[in-house]
Write a protein that holds these residues in place. Sequence first.
Motif, short mmCIF file in Angstrom:
data_model
loop_
_atom_site.label_atom_id
_atom_site.label_comp_id
_atom_site.label_asym_id
_atom_site.label_seq_id
_atom_site.Cartn_x
_atom_site.Cartn_y
_atom_site.Cartn_z
N GLN A 62 11.17 8.33 -17.09
CA GLN A 62 12.32 9.24 -17.04
C GLN A 62 12.30 10.13 -15.81
N ARG A 63 11.89 9.57 -14.66
CA ARG A 63 11.89 10.41 -13.47
C ARG A 63 13.19 10.21 -12.69
N HIS A 64 13.34 9.01 -12.13
CA HIS A 64 14.58 8.69 -11.45
C HIS A 64 15.01 7.31 -11.92
N PRO A 73 0.84 -1.20 0.00
CA PRO A 73 0.00 0.00 0.00
C PRO A 73 0.88 1.25 0.00
N VAL A 74 0.43 2.28 -0.71
CA VAL A 74 1.15 3.55 -0.76
C VAL A 74 0.37 4.59 0.03
N ALA A 75 1.04 5.24 0.99
CA ALA A 75 0.41 6.30 1.79
C ALA A 75 1.32 7.51 1.71
N LYS A 76 0.97 8.47 0.89
CA LYS A 76 1.86 9.63 0.72
C LYS A 76 1.03 10.89 0.53
N GLY A 77 1.73 12.03 0.55
CA GLY A 77 1.06 13.30 0.32
C GLY A 77 -0.03 13.56 1.35
N VAL A 104 10.60 3.99 1.28
CA VAL A 104 10.51 5.41 0.88
C VAL A 104 10.67 5.48 -0.63
N LEU A 105 9.68 6.05 -1.31
CA LEU A 105 9.68 6.04 -2.78
C LEU A 105 10.63 7.07 -3.38
N THR A 106 10.77 8.22 -2.73
CA THR A 106 11.70 9.22 -3.23
C THR A 106 13.12 8.71 -3.01
N PRO A 117 3.43 -5.25 -6.20
CA PRO A 117 2.76 -4.07 -6.74
C PRO A 117 2.55 -2.99 -5.68
N ARG A 118 3.03 -1.77 -5.98
CA ARG A 118 2.81 -0.62 -5.09
C ARG A 118 1.56 0.10 -5.58
N ILE A 119 0.55 0.20 -4.75
CA ILE A 119 -0.72 0.76 -5.21
C ILE A 119 -1.26 1.77 -4.20
N GLY A 120 -1.63 2.95 -4.71
CA GLY A 120 -2.27 3.96 -3.88
C GLY A 120 -3.69 4.23 -4.36
N THR A 121 -3.78 4.95 -5.48
CA THR A 121 -5.09 5.42 -5.96
C THR A 121 -6.14 4.33 -6.08
N SER A 122 -5.82 3.24 -6.77
CA SER A 122 -6.89 2.26 -7.01
C SER A 122 -7.17 1.42 -5.76
N LEU A 163 10.67 -0.40 -10.27
CA LEU A 163 10.32 0.15 -11.58
C LEU A 163 9.09 1.04 -11.42
N HIS A 164 9.22 2.31 -11.79
CA HIS A 164 8.07 3.21 -11.73
C HIS A 164 7.59 3.44 -13.15
N LEU A 165 6.44 2.85 -13.46
CA LEU A 165 5.94 2.87 -14.83
C LEU A 165 4.90 3.95 -15.01
N PRO A 166 4.77 4.46 -16.23
CA PRO A 166 3.74 5.47 -16.49
C PRO A 166 2.34 4.89 -16.26
N LEU A 167 1.37 5.77 -16.12
CA LEU A 167 -0.01 5.33 -15.99
C LEU A 167 -0.38 4.57 -17.26
N GLY A 168 -1.16 3.49 -17.09
CA GLY A 168 -1.38 2.57 -18.18
C GLY A 168 -1.93 3.17 -19.46
N VAL A 201 6.87 -2.75 -8.36
CA VAL A 201 6.34 -2.10 -9.56
C VAL A 201 5.13 -1.24 -9.25
N SER A 202 4.87 -0.30 -10.16
CA SER A 202 3.66 0.51 -10.04
C SER A 202 2.86 0.39 -11.33
N HIS A 203 1.58 0.67 -11.21
CA HIS A 203 0.71 0.85 -12.37
C HIS A 203 0.65 -0.33 -13.34
N LEU A 204 0.74 -1.53 -12.80
CA LEU A 204 0.49 -2.72 -13.62
C LEU A 204 -0.89 -3.26 -13.24
N GLY A 264 -2.33 11.71 1.88
CA GLY A 264 -2.94 10.42 2.20
C GLY A 264 -4.19 10.20 1.35
N TYR A 265 -4.13 10.65 0.10
CA TYR A 265 -5.25 10.48 -0.84
C TYR A 265 -6.55 11.04 -0.23
N GLY A 266 -6.41 12.05 0.64
CA GLY A 266 -7.56 12.67 1.29
C GLY A 266 -7.83 12.13 2.67
C1 LIG Z 1 2.72 7.38 -5.98
C2 LIG Z 1 3.51 6.24 -6.42
C3 LIG Z 1 2.91 4.98 -6.57
C4 LIG Z 1 1.43 4.77 -6.38
O1 LIG Z 1 0.75 5.45 -7.39
P1 LIG Z 1 -0.85 5.39 -7.53
O2 LIG Z 1 -1.11 5.91 -8.89
O3 LIG Z 1 -1.42 6.26 -6.46
O4 LIG Z 1 -1.26 3.97 -7.36
C5 LIG Z 1 3.72 3.92 -6.92
N1 LIG Z 1 5.03 4.08 -7.11
C6 LIG Z 1 5.64 5.28 -6.96
C7 LIG Z 1 7.12 5.39 -7.18
C8 LIG Z 1 4.90 6.39 -6.63
O5 LIG Z 1 5.52 7.58 -6.49
#
Ligand SMILES: *Cc1c(COP(=O)(O)O)cnc(C)c1O
Length: 369
Positions: free
Chosen positions: A137-139, A28-32, A83-85, A228-233, A165-170, A206-209, A34-36
């Motif tokens: 192309q972020r980090h 689970p991803v909890a950042k910013g 820590v994602l950053t 899988p790292r997931i926040g929004t969904s 691996l931080h992938l673009p939104l699908g 991974v993200s966004h798979l 906290g998605y509200g």
């Molecule tokens: C924010 C973030 C996620 C989660 O993204 P969502 O679109 O909220 O699921 C996954 N990986 C990284 C590196 C992020 O910064």
Amino acid sequence: MSLTLSVDGERWRAHLRATAERFPGLVPVAKGNGYGFTTGRLARRAQWLCDQDLAPTTADTLAVGTYSELPEVAQRYAGSLLVLTPWRPFGPALEATADASLTRRLVHTVSRPEDLTDLLSRRPDARFVLERATSMQRHGLTARELWGTAEVLRGRGAHLEGVALHLPLGQGTHVTEVDRLLNDVVGAGLPEAEHDRAGGARTVWVSHLSAGELDTLRHRWPDFTFRPRIGTSLWLGDRDALRVHATVLDVHAVERGDAFGYRGRTAPKSGHLLVVSGGTAHGIGLEAPTGDLGLRGRAGTLARGGLDALGFVRSPFSIDGKQRLFAEPPHMQASMLFLPGGSRVPRVGEEIDVRVRYTITTFDRVLVD
Ligand SMILES: *Cc1c(COP(=O)(O)O)cnc(C)c1O
């Protein structure tokens, strides 16, 4: 007085559980903001997910965005903290690295070769993932840099927890890109897991798979573990479990030409001014004007007596299912709406619906029933 997020708790928790079942090994991803929900609340909920009877690694790690967010979650969640950053040799990353009470739980993201040697010289037992650059192309490390880190790590007993691996939104499938990147990982000859630990180069964060893409990848790369790292969904995946409302704080009848507001604007026709809770401090901003702003469109709205043509801007507040116009730009904690004559006038204390972007909204109250 507040902007409130009300959560249908049973429905929300059912969605969280279902998502965790669909994505074994979920992080689970909890950042910013906290998605509200706030990161603190998400940390407690992640602990709840971890305590459910799910796949063994599911929610055993919580991801935060930045080192500054660690204090909000560390006491509320007992597992590992990713820590994602990426780690850098300055600022809050260094403070967290120096904090011995966090060392066992903290998983750093390393995205530059020089940071790897620096981090390991400060803390040889630091846990970390190596981030490989993607089409985002972020980090991240290039394929050649990944080879270099394998040299640095060889025989060191470092606590490599995997590759990130931080992938673009699908847009279309990510499988081809992940295939290519994993070929680099294999080619780099990174060390396997040590100390009877999970991790090593064969764990991929991974993200966004999609669940389907993950299934495909698990079949193609059976020696690898995907996390899988997931926040929004996860947190926001079932919008019907969430309701946002503001409260009507005041109502004033106005006649055409009456002045109001910070800017001494005048009412274009008779109606009511509503003062409602929710302003810029909550993340309520101006939205685009309604309708067509071209000449023909403007003439049309003018002919119909449209207020948007007079410079009134659509607000995210709606009354009786109709989105209402701002009388002027939102204030710090309240907004003024203009309700043209003929509409039902809500009473003070009435709750009205608000459409928000959850990731930029700060609620005064989050009520989970
Ligand atoms: C924010 C973030 C996620 C989660 O993204 P969502 O679109 O909220 O699921 C996954 N990986 C990284 C590196 C992020 O910064």
